[in-house]
Scaffold this motif. Structure first.
Motif, short mmCIF file in Angstrom:
data_model
loop_
_atom_site.label_atom_id
_atom_site.label_comp_id
_atom_site.label_asym_id
_atom_site.label_seq_id
_atom_site.Cartn_x
_atom_site.Cartn_y
_atom_site.Cartn_z
N TYR A 299 0.75 -1.27 -0.19
CA TYR A 299 -0.04 -0.07 0.16
C TYR A 299 0.87 1.12 -0.14
CZ TYR A 299 1.36 -0.57 4.76
OH TYR A 299 2.09 -0.67 6.03
N ILE A 300 0.32 2.37 -0.09
CA ILE A 300 1.19 3.67 -0.09
C ILE A 300 0.94 4.41 1.26
CG2 ILE A 300 1.53 5.79 -1.03
CD1 ILE A 300 1.18 4.88 -3.85
N ALA A 314 5.26 8.75 -5.18
CA ALA A 314 4.93 7.62 -4.63
C ALA A 314 4.33 6.50 -5.66
CB ALA A 314 4.37 7.71 -3.37
N LEU A 315 3.21 7.21 -6.21
CA LEU A 315 2.41 6.46 -6.88
C LEU A 315 3.06 6.13 -8.22
CD1 LEU A 315 -1.05 8.59 -7.60
CD2 LEU A 315 -0.69 6.23 -6.62
N ILE A 328 -4.59 7.03 0.03
CA ILE A 328 -3.16 6.98 0.53
C ILE A 328 -3.19 7.15 2.16
CG2 ILE A 328 -1.18 8.46 0.51
CD1 ILE A 328 -1.68 8.20 -2.71
N TYR A 329 -2.48 6.51 2.86
CA TYR A 329 -2.45 6.76 4.30
C TYR A 329 -1.49 7.55 4.93
CZ TYR A 329 -6.10 3.19 4.12
OH TYR A 329 -7.19 2.68 4.08
N VAL A 341 -5.98 9.66 2.65
CA VAL A 341 -6.51 10.58 1.76
C VAL A 341 -7.15 10.00 0.27
CG1 VAL A 341 -5.76 12.72 0.42
CG2 VAL A 341 -4.85 12.04 2.70
N PRO A 342 -8.21 10.06 0.15
CA PRO A 342 -8.59 9.61 -1.09
C PRO A 342 -7.63 9.95 -2.45
CG PRO A 342 -10.34 10.66 0.20
CD PRO A 342 -9.23 11.18 0.61
#
Lengths: 412, 420
Positions: A299-300, A314-315, A328-329, A341-342
């Motif tokens: 996950y990010i 990061a994506l 994104i956490y 954050v969506p």
């Protein structure tokens, strides 16, 4: 140029230069190492033993085969693993129709014969999987051949062009010699590969999974019926399973390995790359039907001080599944979850904006949350992803909606 | 928790999980045709046909074991193997014969359903269409697996025959010596034809061809592999023994009651039910009806779908309940026609329900040697079976069975000519 069926040629008399019948056609051989569709030779059964006859020695090919030279000059046939024998390896066997994306049984094989100078060039054009091949084989020798030909013209053909045929071969050594690589199959969607593989007998399933690219194998394996998946993995050797499992989502990999006998799981883990091994064995510690068992560790998560541009960056480097990207956490210095954050919000914000400003109230659950409660959370809050945290509130992994859907469907 | 789950995957559980295909195949053998044929054999000839049960049981074990072993080793169905090894033409005619034979069996199953409920005066015009529709829906909607267990549990009703046989106080000494006796020289005169007819039916219902296709398919579907096969073999043997023991008691019960009382020709289910009278008195009909109903409906659900699978796999048509109707039209049509026609013909006024129950089993017996010879050639193919090819003993027994059945069929045709 004419099209001739294998069943017409098998048993056909072979005449030599003098016009006398010297033998009968027993097989048609193709050597896939060269041109995959070119017929290399016929095997002719003669009173003196089996002889081979190349297209370069023929003037006609069909219900009668005529050779340009004397029978005494035909070479002796020696069996070889590197040739594909149409009758033995193809006729009545199952093949993969890559275009139609299914497993079919071969009723007949069609060749095209083209005159070149004073001899012939023979190529395999298609395999017949329909009524035409079936009727021809049923009526052969009973109905006169010209009546049969006229009759068959009325039957609509169902053929698969040779380039869309993937042969099934269970012997690994022979597979290499015949250059069978399931190239067509590998290009299909993993879900289609899964459907096809489910229709195959166990040995053929194993052959496919030994041969195709690990990444494709991993995706296809995830789509396969759990029972079949397990039997495939049990039949493959640990090294190969490790290669495939490394390409899977860690949660799916853990899910799979947990169903295997313990010593086997250990063997497979040992064969894996250290990084993947660590992730998967972590997941294995938890119970299978809990949040921890369902979660993925890909996950990010960013520091709470990060800005939108950091998220985009990061994506670009993220290698996990796309389902995990919906949210994104944000973590503090000791990895405690502080925000979510969506992705949509980031996409419509300017690059310099603080992610903590975009953060919404986040939903998380402890690692030992049972499946049912996980599903309830997804339902209640319309989640795409759910954060799983340990006792200290540190982010351990996330569960994605697609895993929940799969879990619910399997639960039925 | 994890430890427990892992423990549960050990050997004992493995065996229990494998238990099933053999037992179900064995039980399925005691279908409408089975119960009826055994009853008829006991009523007509008393203990005189009991000698056939021992060799038939041995042959049954050998044949079912071959089918199960083929399934475990190759992972393929029987008709798949027949097609791959013998080519299109042989497969076509064998499948044609299988469809005809199984169609007769399907008629028999629905006749069994109709006769059993007929004992309560429920008209055939209600019973047959309803049961046919129920069967179709249950299988197509995939709920069959859960219902299979109900059938299996309900087949405990057969135990009634064991009890009934004891209550009827048969002549145990005669029954026992008749079982191990040398085959008697067939009765003289017009009965000789009937003797062969009944004998072929007896073998044909015990070792039915469709059962071999069904058993092998179940082994494949269960994913039994060579490694687990040693356990699965016991399941097969157990199924055969249980089926044969029940058959033996049905014959004895009918011999001690019906044959003793001189009812040698059974006209309908009510006649056959009288065998249970010493046990159940006036409830004999109820008991018989329950047993026959369960057996018939069970086989009626299994037979059409198993036939459709076998034929489509052998001839290369798309098959499988996971496919949509338009993806596997031949499969679904064949399945539907077998049920609709098999049930439908019974509605013709005056259709001989009980005669078809016995006749279908005789047809089984006539087809059996052809299926057997195919199986023998396959199980002796080293390229296919590797080290799991047949042992010599198995070959001798299976060949003897095939030859005996061909001989009996010839004898049947001969005696029929003489009788005419």
């Amino acid at each position: 140029m004419s099209v001739i069926a294998l069943s017409e040629v098998l048993g056909a008399p072979v005449r030599d230069a003098s016009g006398a019948v010297r033998g009968r056609v027993r097989e048609v051989a193709v050597e896939p190492q060269g041109q995959t569709s070119r017929v290399a030779y016929l095997i002719v059964g003669t009173p003196e033993g089996r002889r081979i006859l190349a297209p370069e020695q023929m003037t006609s090919f069909g219900a009668t085969v005529r050779a340009v030279d004397a029978a005494s000059s035909w070479q002796r046939y020696t069996p070889s693993d590197g040739v594909l024998l149409m009758k033995r390896d193809l006729l009545d066997q199952q093949i993969i129709d890559v275009h139609g994306r299914k497993v079919v049984r071969v009723n007949d094989v069609e060749f095209e014969s083209t005159p070149v100078n004073s001899h012939l060039a023979l190529t395999v054009v298609a395999v017949d999987v329909g009524a035409r091949g079936a009727i021809r084989r049923l009526a052969k020798g009973v109905v006169p051949s010209f009546t049969l030909r006229a009759l068959l013209k009325r039957v609509p053909p169902r053929v698969i062009p040779w380039e869309f045929v993937d042969l099934l071969e269970t012997d690994p050594a022979r597979r290499v010699k015949l250059k069978i690589a399931y190239e067509g199959l590998s290009k299909l969607h993993p879900a289609d590969i899964a459907d096809i593989v489910e229709d195959l007998p166990p040995a053929e399933r194993e052959a496919v999974f030994e041969t195709i690219d690990e990444e494709v194998a991993a995706e296809a394996l995830e789509e396969i019926d759990p029972k079949v998946r397990l039997s495939i993995v049990e039949s493959l050797d640990s090294n190969r399973v490790a290669d495939i499992v490394e390409e899977m989502d860690p949660d799916a990999a853990a899910d799979l390995l947990e169903r295997l006998p313990e010593d086997r799981t250990g063997e497979i883990l040992l064969e894996m790359e250290p990084e993947e091994r660590q992730e998967v064995s972590q997941l294995l510690e938890f119970g299978e039907r809990t949040a921890a068992g369902r979660m993925t560790t890909e996950y990010i998560a960013l520091q709470e001080t990060a800005v939108a541009d950091d998220a985009i960056e990061a994506l670009k480097h993220f290698e996990g599944s796309r389902e995990a990207l919906a949210t994104i956490y944000l973590l503090d210095a000791s990895r405690i979850l502080v925000g979510a954050v969506p992705l949509v919000k980031i996409a419509i914000s300017s690059p310099a904006v603080q992610l903590s400003e975009l953060s919404e109230e986040y939903i998380s659950c402890p690692a030992d949350t049972p499946d049912d409660d996980v599903a309830a959370l997804f339902d209640k809050y319309n989640l795409l992803t759910l954060a799983v945290v340990d006792e200290q509130g540190r982010l351990a992994g996330i569960i994605t909606a697609d895993d929940v859907i799969a879990m619910l469907r399997r639960g039925r | 928790m994890t430890l427990l789950r892992r423990l549960s995957r050990t050997r004992l559980i493995a065996f229990l999980a494998l238990l099933g295909p053999g037992l179900i195949a064995g039980e399925g053998g005691n279908d409408a045709g089975g119960i009826w044929t055994y009853s008829v054999a006991g009523a007509r000839f008393g203990y005189a046909l009991l000698w056939a049960m021992l060799p038939t049981t041995v042959a049954l074990i050998v044949v079912q074991e071959m089918a199960a072993r083929m399934g475990a080793v190759t992972g393929k169905g029987l008709s798949d193997l027949i097609r791959e090894e013998f080519g299109f033409r042989v497969t076509f005619f064998l499948m044609l014969a299988l469809v005809v034979t199984n169609f007769a069996n399907i008629m028999a199953e629905f006749a069994g359903v109709a006769s059993s409920l007929g004992l309560f005066s429920i008209p055939i015009y209600v019973v047959v269409p309803l049961s046919a529709a129920a069967v179709w829906i249950v299988v197509v909607r995939g709920t069959y697996k859960s219902i299979e267990r109900i059938f299996l549990i309900a087949s405990v009703i057969y135990v009634c025959y064991i009890v009934a046989a004891f209550v009827a106080r048969p002549d145990w000494m005669t029954a026992a010596s008749a079982t191990v006796a040398r085959p008697e020289s067939p009765v003289a005169g017009p009965l000789r034809y009937l003797y062969f007819y009944t004998l072929i039916g007896l073998v044909g219902t015990t070792i039915s061809p469709w059962m071999q296709f069904y058993l092998q398919a179940s082994i494949v579907e269960k994913g039994v592999t060579v490694r687990q096969y040693r356990l699965a073999r016991w399941d097969v043997i157990l199924g055969c023994v249980v089926a044969s023991v029940i058959a033996w008691f049905i014959i004895v019960a009918c011999a001690a009651t019906l044959h003793q009382a001189g009812w040698t020709e059974l006209r309908d289910a009510a006649d056959a039910a009288k065998a249970l009278r010493p046990l159940a008195g006036e409830y004999a009909s109820l008991l018989f009806a329950a047993g026959l109903f369960n057996a018939s409906l069970f086989a009626a659900t299994v037979l059409p779908i198993s036939t459709a699978y076998a034929v489509c796999e052998g001839l290369g048509f798309e098959s499988g309940l996971d496919k949509k109707f338009h993806e596997a039209p031949v499969f679904y049509w064949l399945y539907t026609v077998l049920i609709v026609a098999g049930a439908g013909v019974l509605l013709i006024p005056g259709f001989p329900l009980t005669a078809i129950m016995e006749f279908s089993q005789v047809v089984n017996g006539v087809l059996l040697p052809f299926v057997l010879i195919s199986m023998l050639r396959l199980t002796n193919d080293r390229e296919l079976m590797g080290q799991h090819v047949n042992s010599r003993t198995f070959n001798v027994i299976a060949w003897a069975t095939a030859v005996a059945m061909i001989g009996l069929t010839a004898a049947l045709l001969w005696t029929q000519r003489v009788a005419n």
